[in-house]
Enzyme design. Sequence first.
Site, short mmCIF file in Angstrom:
data_model
loop_
_atom_site.label_atom_id
_atom_site.label_comp_id
_atom_site.label_asym_id
_atom_site.label_seq_id
_atom_site.Cartn_x
_atom_site.Cartn_y
_atom_site.Cartn_z
N TYR A 22 -0.20 3.04 7.15
CA TYR A 22 -0.71 3.08 5.78
C TYR A 22 -1.92 2.14 5.64
O TYR A 22 -2.97 2.53 5.10
CB TYR A 22 0.39 2.70 4.79
CG TYR A 22 -0.09 2.64 3.37
CD1 TYR A 22 -0.42 3.81 2.69
CD2 TYR A 22 -0.24 1.43 2.71
CE1 TYR A 22 -0.89 3.77 1.38
CE2 TYR A 22 -0.71 1.38 1.40
CZ TYR A 22 -1.04 2.55 0.75
OH TYR A 22 -1.52 2.50 -0.54
N GLU A 44 2.91 4.96 -6.56
CA GLU A 44 2.81 3.61 -7.15
C GLU A 44 3.78 3.44 -8.31
O GLU A 44 4.40 2.40 -8.46
CB GLU A 44 1.37 3.32 -7.59
CG GLU A 44 0.38 3.19 -6.46
CD GLU A 44 0.59 2.00 -5.53
OE1 GLU A 44 1.42 1.10 -5.84
OE2 GLU A 44 -0.06 1.97 -4.48
N TRP A 52 7.33 -1.60 -1.25
CA TRP A 52 6.43 -0.54 -0.83
C TRP A 52 6.99 0.15 0.41
O TRP A 52 6.79 1.34 0.62
CB TRP A 52 5.03 -1.10 -0.58
CG TRP A 52 4.03 -0.03 -0.28
CD1 TRP A 52 3.31 0.10 0.86
CD2 TRP A 52 3.65 1.07 -1.11
NE1 TRP A 52 2.51 1.22 0.79
CE2 TRP A 52 2.70 1.83 -0.42
CE3 TRP A 52 4.03 1.50 -2.40
CZ2 TRP A 52 2.12 2.98 -0.94
CZ3 TRP A 52 3.45 2.64 -2.92
CH2 TRP A 52 2.51 3.37 -2.20
#
Length: 187
Positions: A22, A44, A52
């Site tokens: 990522y 998000e 995350w």
Amino acid sequence: MSYCTAIGSMQPAERKALHQQYHDHYYGFPLHDDNELFCRLVLEINQAGLSWETILKKEQGFRKAYSNFDIRKVAAYTEADRERLLNDAGIIRNKLKVNAAIENAKTILALQKEFGSFEKWISHHHPLSKEAWIKLFKKTFKFTGGEIVNEFLMSTGYLPGAHAATCPVYKQVLQQKPMWTVTTKRS
């Protein structure tokens, strides 16, 4: 500690690889595809209150559950689709977050009609201060608090801060000319 340096000390190797992928290929790079911008917004929103890493592990589940983030398809979801999503262990099963994804897809369709694309809507408002962005997103979308808006805009190249200046990926991001490097409004 920045995300850039934190990845170096992550263990085990699978965890580090997940974040590295990522970080190196997505975080902070400009996005120009409305469906991918919608994807990042949904991810998000779903990260709120969670790590995350949890979202990264479930990204493929999200893609499958939300019709690969096809805005038109998600905007047309029915009550049966909402129930399906709330029963899908491959995503975050939170009613507020599921409803936000569907309602935000509808909002994006309206923005596309008015501005030509979701990306053009964002660019139309650039540059804004972080506080002004948060106010605009809260007024426009569901479930968009300060951290969600900040991370969404940082991760898509509208706000600086995704990478430390000493990070090798920082230079790659700069080559893509993220919007945070542009200081005047586009016409």
